[in-house]
Each structure stands twice: as C-alpha cells, then as structure tokens.
Write a protein that holds these residues in place. Structure first.
Motif, PDB file in Angstrom:
ATOM      1  N   MET A   1      12.769-134.212   4.278  1.00 60.95           N
ATOM      2  CA  MET A   1      11.891-135.351   4.552  1.00 60.95           C
ATOM      3  C   MET A   1      10.484-135.025   4.083  1.00 60.95           C
ATOM      4  O   MET A   1       9.967-133.933   4.333  1.00 60.95           O
ATOM      5  CB  MET A   1      11.883-135.662   6.051  1.00 60.95           C
ATOM      6  CG  MET A   1      11.032-136.864   6.416  1.00 60.95           C
ATOM      7  SD  MET A   1      11.120-137.241   8.169  1.00 60.95           S
ATOM      8  CE  MET A   1      12.826-137.757   8.315  1.00 60.95           C
ATOM      9  N   THR A   2       9.863-135.940   3.371  1.00 59.17           N
ATOM     10  CA  THR A   2       8.541-135.700   2.802  1.00 59.17           C
ATOM     11  C   THR A   2       7.489-136.590   3.461  1.00 59.17           C
ATOM     12  O   THR A   2       7.799-137.634   4.034  1.00 59.17           O
ATOM     13  CB  THR A   2       8.544-135.971   1.296  1.00 59.17           C
ATOM     14  OG1 THR A   2       8.913-137.338   1.073  1.00 59.17           O
ATOM     15  CG2 THR A   2       9.528-135.059   0.581  1.00 59.17           C
ATOM     16  N   LEU A   3       6.244-136.141   3.359  1.00 60.55           N
ATOM     17  CA  LEU A   3       5.103-136.916   3.821  1.00 60.55           C
ATOM     18  C   LEU A   3       4.303-137.344   2.607  1.00 60.55           C
ATOM     19  O   LEU A   3       3.970-136.531   1.743  1.00 60.55           O
ATOM     20  CB  LEU A   3       4.228-136.067   4.751  1.00 60.55           C
ATOM     21  CG  LEU A   3       2.854-136.641   5.125  1.00 60.55           C
ATOM     22  CD1 LEU A   3       3.009-137.873   6.006  1.00 60.55           C
ATOM     23  CD2 LEU A   3       2.009-135.572   5.830  1.00 60.55           C
ATOM     24  N   SER A   4       3.996-138.630   2.522  1.00 64.10           N
ATOM     25  CA  SER A   4       3.188-139.150   1.431  1.00 64.10           C
ATOM     26  C   SER A   4       1.936-139.796   2.016  1.00 64.10           C
ATOM     27  O   SER A   4       2.023-140.672   2.870  1.00 64.10           O
ATOM     28  CB  SER A   4       3.992-140.181   0.624  1.00 64.10           C
ATOM     29  OG  SER A   4       3.198-140.722  -0.418  1.00 64.10           O
ATOM     30  N   VAL A   5       0.780-139.326   1.566  1.00 60.09           N
ATOM     31  CA  VAL A   5      -0.499-139.815   2.087  1.00 60.09           C
ATOM     32  C   VAL A   5      -1.397-140.220   0.925  1.00 60.09           C
ATOM     33  O   VAL A   5      -1.582-139.458  -0.032  1.00 60.09           O
ATOM     34  CB  VAL A   5      -1.216-138.740   2.934  1.00 60.09           C
ATOM     35  CG1 VAL A   5      -2.587-139.223   3.374  1.00 60.09           C
ATOM     36  CG2 VAL A   5      -0.376-138.348   4.136  1.00 60.09           C
ATOM     37  N   GLN A   6      -1.950-141.422   0.997  1.00 58.26           N
ATOM     38  CA  GLN A   6      -2.944-141.893   0.034  1.00 58.26           C
ATOM     39  C   GLN A   6      -3.870-142.827   0.797  1.00 58.26           C
ATOM     40  O   GLN A   6      -3.587-144.013   0.964  1.00 58.26           O
ATOM     41  CB  GLN A   6      -2.278-142.632  -1.122  1.00 58.26           C
ATOM     42  CG  GLN A   6      -3.205-142.975  -2.283  1.00 58.26           C
ATOM     43  CD  GLN A   6      -3.533-141.764  -3.137  1.00 58.26           C
ATOM     44  OE1 GLN A   6      -2.635-141.034  -3.530  1.00 58.26           O
ATOM     45  NE2 GLN A   6      -4.816-141.529  -3.393  1.00 58.26           N
ATOM     46  N   ILE A   7      -4.973-142.291   1.327  1.00 56.81           N
ATOM     47  CA  ILE A   7      -5.823-143.097   2.211  1.00 56.81           C
ATOM     48  C   ILE A   7      -7.304-142.893   1.918  1.00 56.81           C
ATOM     49  O   ILE A   7      -7.719-141.871   1.358  1.00 56.81           O
ATOM     50  CB  ILE A   7      -5.574-142.759   3.701  1.00 56.81           C
ATOM     51  CG1 ILE A   7      -5.839-141.278   3.983  1.00 56.81           C
ATOM     52  CG2 ILE A   7      -4.169-143.172   4.127  1.00 56.81           C
ATOM     53  CD1 ILE A   7      -5.834-140.921   5.446  1.00 56.81           C
ATOM     54  N   ARG A   8      -8.078-143.893   2.349  1.00 52.02           N
ATOM     55  CA  ARG A   8      -9.534-143.808   2.347  1.00 52.02           C
ATOM     56  C   ARG A   8     -10.029-144.286   3.698  1.00 52.02           C
ATOM     57  O   ARG A   8      -9.516-145.266   4.253  1.00 52.02           O
ATOM     58  CB  ARG A   8     -10.152-144.670   1.240  1.00 52.02           C
ATOM     59  CG  ARG A   8      -9.807-144.250  -0.161  1.00 52.02           C
ATOM     60  CD  ARG A   8     -10.748-144.900  -1.194  1.00 52.02           C
ATOM     61  NE  ARG A   8     -10.843-146.336  -1.008  1.00 52.02           N
ATOM     62  CZ  ARG A   8     -10.002-147.212  -1.523  1.00 52.02           C
ATOM     63  NH1 ARG A   8      -8.963-146.789  -2.241  1.00 52.02           N
ATOM     64  NH2 ARG A   8     -10.171-148.516  -1.333  1.00 52.02           N
ATOM     65  N   ALA A   9     -11.020-143.569   4.227  1.00 51.23           N
ATOM     66  CA  ALA A   9     -11.587-143.965   5.521  1.00 51.23           C
ATOM     67  C   ALA A   9     -13.041-143.548   5.583  1.00 51.23           C
ATOM     68  O   ALA A   9     -13.415-142.441   5.175  1.00 51.23           O
ATOM     69  CB  ALA A   9     -10.804-143.320   6.670  1.00 51.23           C
ATOM     70  N   ARG A  10     -13.869-144.452   6.093  1.00 51.08           N
ATOM     71  CA  ARG A  10     -15.281-144.156   6.333  1.00 51.08           C
ATOM     72  C   ARG A  10     -15.423-143.842   7.808  1.00 51.08           C
ATOM     73  O   ARG A  10     -15.213-144.691   8.677  1.00 51.08           O
ATOM     74  CB  ARG A  10     -16.135-145.370   5.958  1.00 51.08           C
ATOM     75  CG  ARG A  10     -17.618-145.191   6.213  1.00 51.08           C
ATOM     76  CD  ARG A  10     -18.263-144.316   5.173  1.00 51.08           C
ATOM     77  NE  ARG A  10     -19.726-144.262   5.329  1.00 51.08           N
ATOM     78  CZ  ARG A  10     -20.508-143.529   4.566  1.00 51.08           C
ATOM     79  NH1 ARG A  10     -19.998-142.792   3.595  1.00 51.08           N
ATOM     80  NH2 ARG A  10     -21.810-143.519   4.755  1.00 51.08           N
ATOM     81  N   LEU A  11     -15.765-142.601   8.128  1.00 50.37           N
ATOM     82  CA  LEU A  11     -15.865-142.148   9.515  1.00 50.37           C
ATOM     83  C   LEU A  11     -17.313-141.745   9.784  1.00 50.37           C
ATOM     84  O   LEU A  11     -17.696-140.586   9.615  1.00 50.37           O
ATOM     85  CB  LEU A  11     -14.907-140.972   9.751  1.00 50.37           C
ATOM     86  CG  LEU A  11     -13.438-141.222   9.360  1.00 50.37           C
ATOM     87  CD1 LEU A  11     -12.635-139.937   9.420  1.00 50.37           C
ATOM     88  CD2 LEU A  11     -12.824-142.281  10.257  1.00 50.37           C
ATOM     89  N   GLY A  12     -18.128-142.717  10.199  1.00 48.87           N
ATOM     90  CA  GLY A  12     -19.539-142.454  10.365  1.00 48.87           C
ATOM     91  C   GLY A  12     -20.166-142.172   9.015  1.00 48.87           C
ATOM     92  O   GLY A  12     -20.064-142.967   8.081  1.00 48.87           O
ATOM     93  N   ALA A  13     -20.761-140.988   8.881  1.00 48.49           N
ATOM     94  CA  ALA A  13     -21.369-140.598   7.606  1.00 48.49           C
ATOM     95  C   ALA A  13     -20.398-139.839   6.716  1.00 48.49           C
ATOM     96  O   ALA A  13     -20.761-139.405   5.620  1.00 48.49           O
ATOM     97  CB  ALA A  13     -22.609-139.737   7.870  1.00 48.49           C
ATOM     98  N   PHE A  14     -19.158-139.693   7.186  1.00 41.44           N
ATOM     99  CA  PHE A  14     -18.175-138.882   6.465  1.00 41.44           C
ATOM    100  C   PHE A  14     -17.154-139.772   5.761  1.00 41.44           C
ATOM    101  O   PHE A  14     -16.614-140.709   6.354  1.00 41.44           O
ATOM    102  CB  PHE A  14     -17.447-137.959   7.451  1.00 41.44           C
ATOM    103  CG  PHE A  14     -16.459-137.024   6.805  1.00 41.44           C
ATOM    104  CD1 PHE A  14     -16.896-135.908   6.117  1.00 41.44           C
ATOM    105  CD2 PHE A  14     -15.095-137.257   6.906  1.00 41.44           C
ATOM    106  CE1 PHE A  14     -15.997-135.040   5.527  1.00 41.44           C
ATOM    107  CE2 PHE A  14     -14.191-136.392   6.320  1.00 41.44           C
ATOM    108  CZ  PHE A  14     -14.637-135.277   5.629  1.00 41.44           C
ATOM    109  N   ASP A  15     -16.906-139.473   4.494  1.00 40.51           N
ATOM    110  CA  ASP A  15     -15.908-140.211   3.715  1.00 40.51           C
ATOM    111  C   ASP A  15     -14.661-139.358   3.548  1.00 40.51           C
ATOM    112  O   ASP A  15     -14.738-138.225   3.041  1.00 40.51           O
ATOM    113  CB  ASP A  15     -16.449-140.577   2.330  1.00 40.51           C
ATOM    114  CG  ASP A  15     -17.411-141.749   2.388  1.00 40.51           C
ATOM    115  OD1 ASP A  15     -17.177-142.671   3.185  1.00 40.51           O
ATOM    116  OD2 ASP A  15     -18.405-141.732   1.638  1.00 40.51           O
TER     117      ASP A  15
END
Length: 365
Positions: A1-15
C-alpha cells in the motif's frame, strides 16, 4: 500500500508545498525543526486542511480539493502515535488498548497478537502513571494498531525519551515494521532512528521536498551531508551474521567483505543493517598492516564533495554497497583521491555503536 501526497497549505507565515509518493514500508519524514514535518503528517491525518492538492492511501482518496473530498478524521483509518503516549490516566493499559475499538466501532487487530508483538503483557493491569516513558509509548502504539488502520502515522514517537528508553523501544518498532507489513509514516530528526527504521526517506526543507528516495541511496549520497549534518553523515549497509567468534566479536558478511564488531545478540544468518559514520572511516592507498583495526575493506572512490571548511566527504564503492568517509582536504590531496582510485577503508570494530545496528526488513537476494 502506498501513500501519495501532493498538497499546498498556508499555515500562518509558513508555506507547505510538498509532493511525493511513498512505497510500502517505513517512510521517514526527515528535516530540521520547522521544516514542515509535523504539519505534513497532520495534513495526512486530517488535523490540518490543505488549501489545494490531493492525499491518497492505497487507492482510497482522503483529500482532494478539486473534487471536494475531505474524509473526516475518524473515517480515515489512520493510527496516530504522538510524541507523548496520551493515554487515559483513569483507564488500565488493557482498557486503553481497547478504547480505539469503542471509538471506531471496528473490531481492529488481534489483542493478544498486538500485546505479544509489543511485549506489554505484564503491563495490562497497570495504570499509565505506573509506566515508564518507553512502556507508555508501546501501549500507545498498541492502541493505534487496534484501531485497524490502513497506515500508522508516528510523529517523533521517541523524541521525549532518554537514550536508554529509545534503545528499549527501537527493537519493538523494528518488529512492528517487519511482522505487520503495515505502512508507516514516521516523523524524525534523529539520524540513528532513520538508519534503523527507514525503507524510504523524504527530506523536507522550508516546507518543500528537498530529496526523496530509498534510505540506502540517500544516506550514502555526499550531496545530502549538508542537510543530514556532518557528524551524522553515514551510510547504511545490509549485512548478515556470519559467525559468533566466541571472543566477544561478531563477524558480519557484507557485500564488500567481512566486518568484525563487538558481540551482537543475533543468531548466525540473521539479516541486519549497520550504520557506519563517515567520521569513523579511515582511508589508505595501500592495505595497512600491523594495526589494531580489524576491518579493512577494499573500496573504489566514486565521488568527492568539498565543503567550505577543511573537510571532504568521499563516496566509496564497497562491493555492491556504498560508504562515506570524512577526511581533511590535506589528506585527500596527499592520497591523490579522485573518482576511480582504488583504496582501503579502515574501521575500528568499537567505532560502531550497538544503537547503529538493527534488524533488516528482509534479506536481499
């Protein structure tokens, strides 16, 4: 089983802007504090909602911003182990273990098997206040397993433990990796843990993926030293116990020859992985004689990486494996080190710590 991640998130001042595919086994998220490791694992768990992208475990989509999919946390079928055990103090260990079944409504794993796997049978009647840090973490891992997860998420589970407790729990994590086959996403900034457990490594830097790949490839890559740290730089070699010499020395077969190390409690034939620090490897252009070091491996220089200081990282081919050596510029120049040059890698037996020797997932070949 594999994990596939492709995300963007703005967390306060952190990208956070990451993308990777993790194969089965233990994928370690590695990076300095503030690189985005915990934010990423929380996004996979559903505790942080990305602004865009997609997350899937196996063929099951957990999040897809474009399709409007955001599976609720309890339905993601992910077991989460935090830095602290977070056990319920008023419940016994047995009731803490079974709590996940009541919350999820799923039968979960076999209690007896989980108890045996983690060595917690003597603890079942105790309350969390009577447990050591290592014992509490084993119970927390057991509780996560009994939730019947598709994947385990482990956020620096050993960070709060001292060296003795880490040494106590690492063999159980190796058993978990080897015997359950459950994929694990493991957050760490400790290279010893990475070397012992990882089958795949994703290196994060400032919220981005710096490198990703098989653990053996990344750890033996000179270009990774800047991120991993000079003192922690070192390669991982697959090995097999060849003999117990009876004089306090264990002989290991590696692709480049034999390694003699202080006695390892493992049967002949046991598959191991051994971390060898670059700073512990000495190079010679002729086979040394009349020296105390027991380990002399013929190697070939593959590459040299010169930093801004006086040091040079040398990548070496040793049989079918790769080693790193850290020497001074003066030594590299005096020895005429260059790609293709044959030489000998010398390693003292006592230079390899017991904590740098672990169980291998499966024998190669």
């Amino acid at each position: 089983m594999t994990l596939s991640v492709q995300i963007r998130a703005r967390l306060g001042a952190f990208d956070l802007d990451v993308g990777f595919d993790a194969p089965a086994g233990v994928t370690v998220l590695f990076g300095r504090s503030g690189s985005g490791k915990t934010s990423l694992v929380k996004a996979v768990a559903g505790l942080v909602r990305p602004d865009a992208g997609r997350i899937a475990v196996g063929g099951r989509v957990l999040f897809d911003a474009g399709a409007g999919i955001d599976v609720p946390v309890p339905q993601r079928r992910l077991g989460y182990v935090f830095q602290e055990g977070r056990l319920f103090p008023h419940l016994s260990v047995r009731d803490n273990l079974l709590y996940a079944r009541r919350v999820t409504g799923r039968r979960g794993g076999d209690l007896d098997r989980v108890v045996d796997l983690l060595g917690i049978a003597p603890l079942l009647a105790r309350r969390p206040g009577a447990l050591s840090g290592g014992e509490a973490q084993r119970v927390a891992i057991g509780r996560a397993l009994l939730s019947d997860p598709d994947m385990l998420l482990m956020d620096e589970p050993l960070a709060a433990l001292d060296a003795a407790r880490k040494a106590e729990i690492l063999p159980y994590l190796e058993r978990l990796r080897s015997e359950t086959g459950l994929p694990i996403l493991y957050v760490s900034h400790n290279m010893a843990e990475v070397a012992r457990l990882a089958t795949h490594v994703v290196v994060l830097e400032d919220g981005r993926v710096f490198r990703a790949g098989a653990a053996e490839d990344l750890l033996s890559d000179p270009s990774m030293v800047r991120v991993l740290g000079v003192r922690d730089a070192g390669a991982v070699l697959p090995a097999r116990v060849a003999a117990q010499a009876g004089d306090g020395v264990t002989e290991l077969a590696v692709s480049g020859g034999r390694l003699c190390l202080p006695e390892i409690e493992a049967a002949v034939g046991t598959a191991l992985r051994v971390r060898i620090l670059a700073q512990d490897v000495i190079l010679a252009t002729e086979r040394p004689r009349a020296i105390s070091a027991l380990n002399i491996l013929p190697v070939t220089v593959l590459a040299l990486r010169r930093g801004h200081g006086p040091g040079v990282i040398v990548q070496l081919q040793a049989g079918g494996d790769r080693l790193l050596a850290r020497v001074t510029r003066r030594s590299a120049d005096a020895l005429g080190l260059a790609p293709g040059k044959p030489c000998f890698a010398v390693l003292k037996s006592v230079a390899v710590a017991q904590s740098d020797i672990g169980q291998r997932l499966a024998p190669e070949g």
